[in-house]
Design a protein around this motif. Structure first.
Motif, mmCIF file in Angstrom:
data_model
loop_
_atom_site.group_PDB
_atom_site.id
_atom_site.type_symbol
_atom_site.label_atom_id
_atom_site.label_comp_id
_atom_site.label_asym_id
_atom_site.label_seq_id
_atom_site.Cartn_x
_atom_site.Cartn_y
_atom_site.Cartn_z
ATOM 1 N N ARG A 7 0.852 -1.184 0.000
ATOM 2 C CA ARG A 7 0.000 0.000 0.000
ATOM 3 C C ARG A 7 0.889 1.235 0.000
ATOM 4 N NH1 ARG A 7 -3.044 0.467 4.757
ATOM 5 N NH2 ARG A 7 -1.704 -1.044 5.759
ATOM 6 N N SER A 8 0.540 2.214 -0.779
ATOM 7 C CA SER A 8 1.353 3.418 -0.947
ATOM 8 C C SER A 8 1.181 4.377 0.221
ATOM 9 C CB SER A 8 0.967 4.117 -2.248
ATOM 10 O OG SER A 8 1.687 5.306 -2.410
ATOM 11 N N LYS A 9 2.292 4.963 0.644
ATOM 12 C CA LYS A 9 2.226 6.020 1.667
ATOM 13 C C LYS A 9 2.093 7.397 1.014
ATOM 14 C CE LYS A 9 4.620 4.191 5.668
ATOM 15 N NZ LYS A 9 5.760 4.369 6.574
ATOM 16 N N ASN A 11 0.909 8.031 -2.394
ATOM 17 C CA ASN A 11 -0.194 8.174 -3.342
ATOM 18 C C ASN A 11 -1.432 7.510 -2.750
ATOM 19 O OD1 ASN A 11 -1.750 8.555 -5.545
ATOM 20 N ND2 ASN A 11 -0.537 7.327 -6.939
ATOM 21 N N ARG A 12 -2.057 8.200 -1.801
ATOM 22 C CA ARG A 12 -3.183 7.596 -1.114
ATOM 23 C C ARG A 12 -4.328 8.589 -0.959
ATOM 24 N NH1 ARG A 12 -0.625 5.962 4.460
ATOM 25 N NH2 ARG A 12 -2.247 4.434 4.239
ATOM 26 N N ALA A 15 -6.438 4.522 2.249
ATOM 27 C CA ALA A 15 -5.473 3.595 2.842
ATOM 28 C C ALA A 15 -4.286 3.301 1.945
ATOM 29 C CB ALA A 15 -6.164 2.285 3.206
ATOM 30 N N GLY A 16 -4.260 3.839 0.742
ATOM 31 C CA GLY A 16 -3.139 3.623 -0.159
ATOM 32 C C GLY A 16 -3.247 2.369 -0.999
ATOM 33 N N CYS A 18 -5.240 1.691 -3.736
ATOM 34 C CA CYS A 18 -5.241 1.973 -5.174
ATOM 35 C C CYS A 18 -3.893 2.527 -5.634
ATOM 36 C CB CYS A 18 -6.357 2.954 -5.524
ATOM 37 S SG CYS A 18 -8.001 2.288 -5.216
ATOM 38 N N GLY A 19 -3.275 3.354 -4.821
ATOM 39 C CA GLY A 19 -1.950 3.865 -5.155
ATOM 40 C C GLY A 19 -0.926 2.752 -5.236
ATOM 41 N N ARG A 33 -9.226 3.322 -8.973
ATOM 42 C CA ARG A 33 -10.284 3.930 -8.151
ATOM 43 C C ARG A 33 -11.618 3.928 -8.886
ATOM 44 N NH1 ARG A 33 -5.858 7.939 -6.976
ATOM 45 N NH2 ARG A 33 -5.036 7.232 -4.979
ATOM 46 N N TRP A 54 -7.102 -3.749 1.908
ATOM 47 C CA TRP A 54 -6.591 -2.932 3.004
ATOM 48 C C TRP A 54 -5.997 -3.821 4.105
ATOM 49 C CZ3 TRP A 54 -9.978 1.542 5.342
ATOM 50 C CH2 TRP A 54 -9.219 2.306 6.217
ATOM 51 N N GLU A 59 1.583 -2.210 4.257
ATOM 52 C CA GLU A 59 1.955 -0.836 3.922
ATOM 53 C C GLU A 59 3.452 -0.760 3.640
ATOM 54 O OE1 GLU A 59 0.617 3.499 5.441
ATOM 55 O OE2 GLU A 59 1.216 2.089 6.983
#
Length: 61
Positions: A7-9, A11-12, A15-16, A18-19, A33, A54, A59
């Motif tokens: 999970r992206s920090k 591009n969120r 919860a990040g 989709c990023g 998205r 999620w 992360e």
């Protein structure tokens, strides 16, 4: 180093998820998205998929 799904920090929106998927598949996270919104409107599966991702996708550090 092998690519890892995280999970992206940076591009969120929430919860990040989709990023992180966008970075992993090298596509625009906005497309992911939009697909989740369409899936949600077509029966609610988008919300379930997002929540599962999620919980399951770690992360990035």
């Amino acid at each position: 180093m092998a690519r890892q799904l995280r999970r992206s920090k940076s591009n969120r929106m929430i919860a990040g998820v989709c990023g992180g998927l966008g970075e992993y598949f090298e596509i625009d996270p906005v497309l992911i998205r939009l697909l989740l919104v369409v899936a949600t409107l077509m029966g609610g599966s988008g919300i379930i998929l997002y929540l599962l991702a999620w919980v399951l996708i770690p992360e990035e550090t």
